[in-house]
Write a protein that holds these residues in place. Structure first.
Motif, PDB file in Angstrom:
ATOM      1  N   PRO A   1       3.694   6.039  19.678  1.00 49.89           N
ATOM      2  CA  PRO A   1       5.128   5.833  19.862  1.00 49.89           C
ATOM      3  C   PRO A   1       5.918   6.746  18.917  1.00 49.89           C
ATOM      4  O   PRO A   1       5.405   7.196  17.887  1.00 49.89           O
ATOM      5  CB  PRO A   1       5.320   4.373  19.480  1.00 49.89           C
TER       6      PRO A   1
ATOM      7  N   GLU B   1      11.400   4.741  17.017  1.00 47.89           N
ATOM      8  CA  GLU B   1      11.350   3.727  18.064  1.00 47.89           C
ATOM      9  C   GLU B   1      10.407   2.593  17.653  1.00 47.89           C
ATOM     10  O   GLU B   1      10.687   1.412  17.899  1.00 47.89           O
ATOM     11  CB  GLU B   1      10.876   4.354  19.372  1.00 47.89           C
ATOM     12  N   ALA B   2       9.306   2.940  17.000  1.00 44.20           N
ATOM     13  CA  ALA B   2       8.383   1.912  16.518  1.00 44.20           C
ATOM     14  C   ALA B   2       9.056   1.018  15.486  1.00 44.20           C
ATOM     15  O   ALA B   2       8.901  -0.209  15.505  1.00 44.20           O
ATOM     16  CB  ALA B   2       7.138   2.564  15.921  1.00 44.20           C
TER      17      ALA B   2
ATOM     18  N   ARG C   1      11.306  -1.368  17.272  1.00 40.69           N
ATOM     19  CA  ARG C   1      10.559  -2.394  18.008  1.00 40.69           C
ATOM     20  C   ARG C   1      10.043  -3.488  17.076  1.00 40.69           C
ATOM     21  O   ARG C   1      10.064  -4.673  17.429  1.00 40.69           O
ATOM     22  CB  ARG C   1       9.395  -1.743  18.754  1.00 40.69           C
ATOM     23  N   THR C   2       9.585  -3.103  15.889  1.00 45.01           N
ATOM     24  CA  THR C   2       9.056  -4.128  14.973  1.00 45.01           C
ATOM     25  C   THR C   2      10.161  -5.006  14.401  1.00 45.01           C
ATOM     26  O   THR C   2       9.868  -6.045  13.807  1.00 45.01           O
ATOM     27  CB  THR C   2       8.286  -3.484  13.811  1.00 45.01           C
TER      28      THR C   2
ATOM     29  N   ASN D   1       2.794  -0.274  17.273  1.00 47.23           N
ATOM     30  CA  ASN D   1       4.125   0.008  16.749  1.00 47.23           C
ATOM     31  C   ASN D   1       4.265  -0.300  15.260  1.00 47.23           C
ATOM     32  O   ASN D   1       5.346  -0.119  14.693  1.00 47.23           O
ATOM     33  CB  ASN D   1       5.184  -0.786  17.526  1.00 47.23           C
TER      34      ASN D   1
ATOM     35  N   TRP E   1       4.001  -0.068  11.180  1.00 45.21           N
ATOM     36  CA  TRP E   1       4.234   1.081  10.296  1.00 45.21           C
ATOM     37  C   TRP E   1       4.167   0.644   8.842  1.00 45.21           C
ATOM     38  O   TRP E   1       4.294  -0.540   8.527  1.00 45.21           O
ATOM     39  CB  TRP E   1       5.583   1.743  10.588  1.00 45.21           C
TER      40      TRP E   1
ATOM     41  N   THR F   1       3.519   5.838  10.950  1.00 40.75           N
ATOM     42  CA  THR F   1       3.047   5.072  12.098  1.00 40.75           C
ATOM     43  C   THR F   1       1.565   4.719  11.970  1.00 40.75           C
ATOM     44  O   THR F   1       0.831   5.277  11.148  1.00 40.75           O
ATOM     45  CB  THR F   1       3.255   5.855  13.402  1.00 40.75           C
TER      46      THR F   1
ATOM     47  N   ASP G   1       5.455  -2.722  24.133  1.00 37.31           N
ATOM     48  CA  ASP G   1       6.078  -3.461  23.039  1.00 37.31           C
ATOM     49  C   ASP G   1       5.557  -4.887  23.060  1.00 37.31           C
ATOM     50  O   ASP G   1       5.635  -5.575  24.089  1.00 37.31           O
ATOM     51  CB  ASP G   1       7.598  -3.449  23.221  1.00 37.31           C
TER      52      ASP G   1
END
Length: 499
Positions: free
Chosen positions: A243, A247-248, A251-252, A399, A401, A431, A450
């Protein structure tokens, strides 16, 4: 606060009907007490309670499984511990060790028996030595602190359980309120010694109502005595697509992303949630669990409870270390779950030594002899995340990190504003795939795309990966595993060649 159940009543609540057998022999007082008042008190206590000493010992079954029990009787001189009482407890512990039985201790006591002075006081060492031998033999020792549990009992065998449960509202402490007021000249606030207060500070594992205790003990023993079986879970699936880093991160941060509690509830065959600092709204989850046939101790960060993220505190970090030691004592693997927006940033956190607690977490996990599996579930911000990552193996959601600071914080340092956060996220190597390249992450578990959009499927996928990793770790000889752990951490940060 009401006085606890009698010893017979609490045993009756716990054991399977008809399964209890007493191991008590008639109490041997030794030489008759010189004090006629004390002799009379013993006689009245025996007549009033129908028992011959302040403790009952024996064996029974909980859910069909054999256990040894030690239960105090408060009606007998306040459950106080004299020499004969201590000998009965010690023999019960030694017998449980010899027969390799889990031991359930149910103390309720004002402490050691003042009429017998220092001899009774020193017997706390006798009992503690027997308990230590029981634990050293790798056997479960669980305690349930009833109302009240005070003095030498609280400061020795009452709180030495690998798991320490407590009765709601129970007074638990070292010095009784009457003695405190006499010695200090002021009243002791009652909430200081309340079971709930101790649980909030991570000093008691769970506050459990008497009528719920049997099931909690049954589930706990199911985990603690379970033999691991090889996982039958499918592999994690195809390698996850990479990803975009920013964006990751976004999403988290979704509030509906599965957290540690949801992961456990969806995947554990057997689950015992323990109390943590801050209670159920806190930033830490502690549990005993069976994951696809693999018994384990779990400690994980719960990033979001309700409408807001929860910072990770010094008290949480102390609870992590206590949970890690619990896993080692029980010979069970430890699973850590990382999902945090960061450690608490405040004056109080500095005074509480949050940075020092991070350091101690790192050394505790690195030295742990039991297998350690870390799961990078979502956000991995700063030292609060790093504290849970020393492990034999690390899994990461696609996703997930890890960064020294949230990207906004890194942007503030590098660019003096937060507007460059997406750029920093993409260049810092944060990531899951980047972390695999530098030796931290062993397996990336796919999200499609996701976890928040497929919570059940994602939790099943991640749960299968956890169980498979635990199967491999528990099958590896300890010396081999510890050597590999040391080598792993020696090379962390070096870019690894493609697999």
């Amino acid at each position: 606060m009401s006085v606890s159940l009698t010893a017979h009543q609490v045993i009756g609540l716990l054991v399977d009907p008809g399964s209890y057998r007493s191991h008590d022999e008639p109490a041997a007082d030794g030489p008759a007490p010189a004090d006629p008042g004390y002799r009379a008190s013993l006689a009245r206590a025996r007549e009033r309670t129908g028992v011959d000493e302040a403790v009952l010992t024996g064996v029974g079954r909980i859910g069909g499984e054999p256990v040894a029990l030690v239960a105090s009787e408060f009606g007998f001189l306040g459950g106080s511990i004299g020499v004969a009482t201590a000998e009965r407890i010690t023999r019960a512990v030694e017998r449980a060790t010899a027969e390799r039985l889990p031991l359930i201790a149910l103390p309720v006591s004002g402490g050691t028996r003042m009429q017998e002075g220092s001899a009774a006081f020193l017997c706390m060492l006798r009992i503690t030595a027997a308990v230590q031998a029981h634990r050293a033999a790798g056997l479960p020792y669980l305690t349930y602190l009833r109302n009240p549990t005070m003095g030498g009992v609280f400061a020795s065998w009452g709180t030495l359980g690998q798991l320490v449960f407590a009765e709601p509202g129970a007074r638990l402490g070292f010095l009784g309120p009457r003695v405190y007021e006499e010695l200090r000249g002021v009243e002791l606030p009652p909430e200081v010694q309340r079971a709930e207060t101790l649980a909030e500070r991570g000093l008691v594992d769970a506050v459990v109502a008497p009528e719920e205790l049997r099931e909690v003990l049954r589930r706990s023993l199911s985990v603690l005595t379970r033999r691991a079986v090889p996982s039958t879970a499918p592999a994690a699936g195809e390698p996850a697509e990479r990803p975009d880093a920013w964006e990751a991160v976004l999403r988290t941060r979704r509030p509906d992303r599965p957290g540690t509690r949801e992961l456990l509830r969806r995947t554990a065959e057997e689950l015992v949630l323990l109390d943590s600092p801050g209670g159920r709204d806190g930033a830490l989850v502690r549990a005993l669990a069976v994951l696809d046939g693999q018994p384990a101790v779990v400690v994980g960060q719960q990033r979001r409870t309700g409408a807001q993220d929860r910072p990770f505190t010094a008290a949480d970090l102390r609870a992590v270390r206590r949970t890690a030691r619990l896993a080692e004592q029980l010979g069970l693997p430890l699973v850590t779950v990382v999902d945090t927006a960061g450690a608490e940033l405040s004056v109080q956190a500095e005074l509480d030594g949050v940075a020092i607690e991070i350091a101690h977490c790192l050394t505790t996990l690195l030295a742990l002899r039991t297998p350690v599996l870390a799961v990078l579930l979502g956000q991995g911000s700063g030292g609060g995340a790093l504290a849970l990552l020393p492990a034999d193996r690390v899994l990461a959601a696609a996703n997930a990190w890890l960064a020294p600071l949230p990207p906004e914080g890194a942007s503030a340092i590098v660019h003096r504003d937060g507007s460059h956060a997406p750029e920093l996220a993409r260049t810092q190597g944060i990531t899951a795939h980047d972390l695999a390249a530098v030796g931290l992450v062993d397996t990336v578990v796919p999200e499609l795309p996701d976890a928040a959009d497929e919570p059940a499927a994602f939790c099943a996928r991640l749960g299968g990966a956890v169980a498979a990793a635990l199967t491999a770790l528990t099958a590896t000889p300890e010396s081999t595993r510890l050597t590999a752990r040391a080598a792993r951490h020696r090379r962390l940060g070096d870019v690894l060649p493609p697999a």
